[in-house]
Design an enzyme around this catalytic site. Sequence first.
Site, PDB file in Angstrom:
ATOM      1  CE  LYS A   7      -3.799  -0.078   2.557  1.00  0.00           C
ATOM      2  NZ  LYS A   7      -4.615  -0.214   3.736  1.00  0.00           N
TER       3      LYS A   7
ATOM      4  NE  ARG B 163      -7.254   3.550   4.634  1.00  0.00           N
ATOM      5  CZ  ARG B 163      -8.078   3.395   3.634  1.00  0.00           C
ATOM      6  NH1 ARG B 163      -7.296   2.922   2.643  1.00  0.00           N
ATOM      7  NH2 ARG B 163      -9.155   3.807   3.758  1.00  0.00           N
TER       8      ARG B 163
ATOM      9  N   GLY C 171      -8.281  -6.873   4.301  1.00  0.00           N
ATOM     10  CA  GLY C 171      -9.162  -6.930   5.564  1.00  0.00           C
ATOM     11  C   GLY C 171      -8.416  -7.803   6.744  1.00  0.00           C
TER      12      GLY C 171
ATOM     13  CG  MET D 197      -2.765  -6.994   9.334  1.00  0.00           C
ATOM     14  SD  MET D 197      -1.278  -6.569   8.818  1.00  0.00           S
ATOM     15  CE  MET D 197      -1.143  -6.225   7.095  1.00  0.00           C
TER      16      MET D 197
ATOM     17  NE  ARG E  54      -6.238  -4.524  -2.524  1.00  0.00           N
ATOM     18  CZ  ARG E  54      -7.086  -4.458  -1.020  1.00  0.00           C
ATOM     19  NH1 ARG E  54      -6.252  -4.497  -0.020  1.00  0.00           N
ATOM     20  NH2 ARG E  54      -8.208  -4.843  -1.147  1.00  0.00           N
TER      21      ARG E  54
ATOM     22  CG  HIS F 144     -13.989  -9.226   4.422  1.00  0.00           C
ATOM     23  ND1 HIS F 144     -14.169 -10.679   4.909  1.00  0.00           N
ATOM     24  CD2 HIS F 144     -12.505  -9.160   4.727  1.00  0.00           C
ATOM     25  CE1 HIS F 144     -13.412 -11.226   5.375  1.00  0.00           C
ATOM     26  NE2 HIS F 144     -12.135 -10.521   5.410  1.00  0.00           N
TER      27      HIS F 144
ATOM     28  NE  ARG G 187      -2.305 -44.964  -6.705  1.00  0.00           N
ATOM     29  CZ  ARG G 187      -2.625 -43.755  -6.601  1.00  0.00           C
ATOM     30  NH1 ARG G 187      -2.223 -43.146  -5.681  1.00  0.00           N
ATOM     31  NH2 ARG G 187      -3.132 -43.163  -7.711  1.00  0.00           N
TER      32      ARG G 187
ATOM     33  CD  GLU H  10       7.711 -46.730  -0.706  1.00  0.00           C
ATOM     34  OE1 GLU H  10       6.595 -46.250  -0.526  1.00  0.00           O
ATOM     35  OE2 GLU H  10       7.708 -47.938  -1.383  1.00  0.00           O
TER      36      GLU H  10
ATOM     37  CB  SER I 133       9.769 -43.228  -8.634  1.00  0.00           C
ATOM     38  OG  SER I 133       8.559 -42.221  -8.526  1.00  0.00           O
TER      39      SER I 133
ATOM     40  CG  ASP J 132       4.498 -44.963   2.370  1.00  0.00           C
ATOM     41  OD1 ASP J 132       3.582 -44.286   2.987  1.00  0.00           O
ATOM     42  OD2 ASP J 132       4.361 -46.026   2.155  1.00  0.00           O
TER      43      ASP J 132
ATOM     44  CB  CYS K   7       5.189 -41.606  -8.207  1.00  0.00           C
ATOM     45  SG  CYS K   7       5.867 -42.458  -6.644  1.00  0.00           S
TER      46      CYS K   7
ATOM     47  CE1 TYR L 249       7.923 -39.837 -12.541  1.00  0.00           C
ATOM     48  CE2 TYR L 249      10.189 -40.247 -13.878  1.00  0.00           C
ATOM     49  CZ  TYR L 249       8.945 -40.856 -12.867  1.00  0.00           C
ATOM     50  OH  TYR L 249       9.293 -41.959 -12.178  1.00  0.00           O
TER      51      TYR L 249
END
Length: 922
Positions: free
Chosen positions: A45, A115, A124, A126, A365, A487, A609, A792, A811, A816, A878, A898
């Site tokens: 601001k 402000r 909104g 603060m 803004r 708001h 899976r 994993e 991968s 896990d 993955c 990837y």
Amino acid sequence: MTKSSKKSAAKPRTTKAPASAKYVYFFGGGKADGNGSQKPLLGGKGANLHEMTRIGLPVPPGFTITTEVCTYYYTNKRTYPKQLANQVETSLVRLEALTGKRFGDKDNPLLVSVRSGARDSMPGMMDTILNLGLNDEVVESLAQKSGNPRWAWDSYRRFVQMYGDVVMGVQKIGRDEHEPFDEVMDELKQKVGAKQDMDLNAKQLRELVARFKDLIRKRTGKDFPQDPREQLWGAIGPVFGSWNNDRAIVYRRKYGIPHEWGTAVNVQTMVFGNLGDTSATGVAFTRDPATGEKVFYGEYLINAQGEDVVAGIRTPQPIAKLNDDMPKAFAELNKVRETLESRFRDMQDFEFTIEDHKLYMLQTRNGKRTGVAAVRIAVEMVDEKLIDWKTAVARVPADSLTQVLAPIFDRNDRDAAVKSGRLLCKGLAAGPGAASGRVVFNAEDAVERAHRGEKVLLARIETSPEDLRGMIAAEGILTARGGVSSHAALVARQMGKVCVAGAADIVIDYRARVMQVKGHTIKEGDYISIDGTLGEVYEGQVKTAPSEVVQVLVDKSLDPKQSRTYQQFAKLMSWADKVRRLDVRTNADQPDQAANAIAFGATGIGLCRTEHMFFEGDRIYAMREMILAETKEARERALAKLLPLQRDDFAGIFREMKGYPVTIRTLDPPLHEFLPHDSETQRATAHRLGISPETVAARVQALHEANPMLGHRGCRLGITYPEITEMQTRAIIEAAIQVQSEGIKVKPEIMIVLVGFAKELQNQLEIVHRVAKQVMEEKKTRISYLVGTMIEIPRGALCADEIAKDAQFFSFGTNDLTQTTLGMSRDDSGSFLPHYQELEIVKNNPFASIDQDGVGQLMQIAIEKGRKTRPDIKLGICGEHGGDPASVEFCHRIGLSYVSCSPFRVPVARLAAAQAVLKDNE
């Protein structure tokens, strides 16, 4: 208050700081100490107020206290640098000279607003205080000299209310209580027969001020302060303090804003939109933040102050009507709109006040916008040559694409709801999309019900920042008052929540927990549905339909040429693909899932899976037969029944992937997960397999594990029961050969799971290669395939150099890996993890976004060690982290090949991968 008030004012608490530090930056009269590039120092601001002043826009003068003071304030027991008081006083003197007014002078008083202003916009969250400098003496003088006593007393009651709330802590107690100042005002309005705040006259407003002061005295035991300098320093501290209020912390946590940034404080000369019918205040956007359309969008109120518009206390007029009410100001505002977009090269959200026909700019803004709007604005700004395509790619938040894919109401079901009289009312379309859920009337109930797994809609008279937790938990938001820049609307659009605002036919009773709508009574917990695109509210549930993008890509039910949303989405995705280096695969277990992912731009399957296939139809009985078998021969007979089923599944997936790689995970879950645990299903299984129920129950008991996540699963199953790995390998290779014979390329990748020891992988590799060779000899066909492992568990990462001698790819199974590294169960962490986030023990949910310091280090160790042994090793991820933008950026940074995620997260990952490259190039 006299001019001598300066000497009597309370002094701020100070401590030592560097003598040369500049903590206050002045703006006004066409000149500014700061500029728009200084957001880290001046806040968003403040920086933009300085920038607007520099480019000649009509900005009321003022000064900014920097974010460095906020940091100092919190690290030094809420004290200020010693130099701050003098720098603030010097700026006040400059302000007095520029305006010709005096702070605390009853004859010509300088009034200011105080402000907050963080580096990133937090609408909104603060606190703000307007009309500071008024007191009992000044208001009487203003009332007499202005000839407008109503304006003077209206300004004073607003100041007393804001100051009493923010500084003196007079706020609601309990979830079902209304705001105490609002209750006092409503009592007076009812007494005098006033429908709206505007209907109160000067005498009544004077009485309201007295009632407000009585409330403050009753709640705090203190009188309202009369010294303007005491008021100023009283306000500065709480505004800095609001950086760490609950709603601000929740907001920062949701949007990843660092807690250490702090906020600036802006002290600015007041201008008044509540002087009468020649004055107004409003909030506007240079484009429609809901749809992205290039239209002047916003609203205003005649004879009001800015908080009235944002708070939703009155439902405002659309900005186009200002051309009728104040044509000169409207024309000037339109020019400002063009100037702002040209200067900032983004859609702007700005606040303005018109004081006696003169326009003033109070803030600008970068505007919060929906996902659909973000895509449209970015693409159209490239077409307009305001920005280049790389800027467009960087600008659209990757996660916002989930809104572009979100469902809409089914047209037929919506029409049926209208015909049956279930259309309750209409409001303003403030946040597009469709949502159904049980209605609740306060934020706490929304959170509690959502935590129980219920879908809820939060209905409020108007929302306030204190409702933020409930807004996050709710599927959608409905308000009785407020407009498209209230708001509720602002926050809903940023979150991608469905929102209908200003539904004036709704009457909500918080204490009774009911909502009346044109003779209909809706109780808490009843179902309602809201359409944030059309602004409609329905009783009961309305079915949803796929978004336009899904209709084009997945359902093939919509011609791409008929959907601008799809065309702009496709253009943005094509730009993203030009720059990203990470491939994006998908997690898919069925051909239809694979097809969806390909439609969304996936370039392979990173996780298939196999265990999910065993739960379809009667397959589960063949699986249970295998588990219940007491000999290897019996297991092999059962597996022989599963072989053709698995083979057909794999063949279907290979066909859909058309030559893209497919990573298939060997059986992972512990065997007990496939067995029935209630006596009725155990009896049915026994009858189906021709064995006794006691045999089934005994096997279930024998397979029971105290900690199955770390038990007999993954490669441990294949080592104990090699015939399982043999069957799955045969199914994969036979399917690949079959599809290849159809002229379709195949790239199978077999992934051995839960490997922590090199010999575990070697054991399973021997089986895979032996069976693959056997199948290829039987079919007299050769096929290429890879074998790798899922990293994993921590030992797998730490010993990756040994494992890489045999693994052709890694991968990372980050779901896990996170559990085993943190020692946290993903399923059980909900009881304490939110509290950990509250206390900042963890910044983010580590099961949603990779714990880069912990789990991430293990990943980096595995990459470094794996590449040392096998330089060309393929590396991917993955876990569902593969669709989280922050995790995608991390994967790019550490050099993965990837990421893989669920089909509907593929566009998010594609865009995030491109943004990671652009961030590197900054």
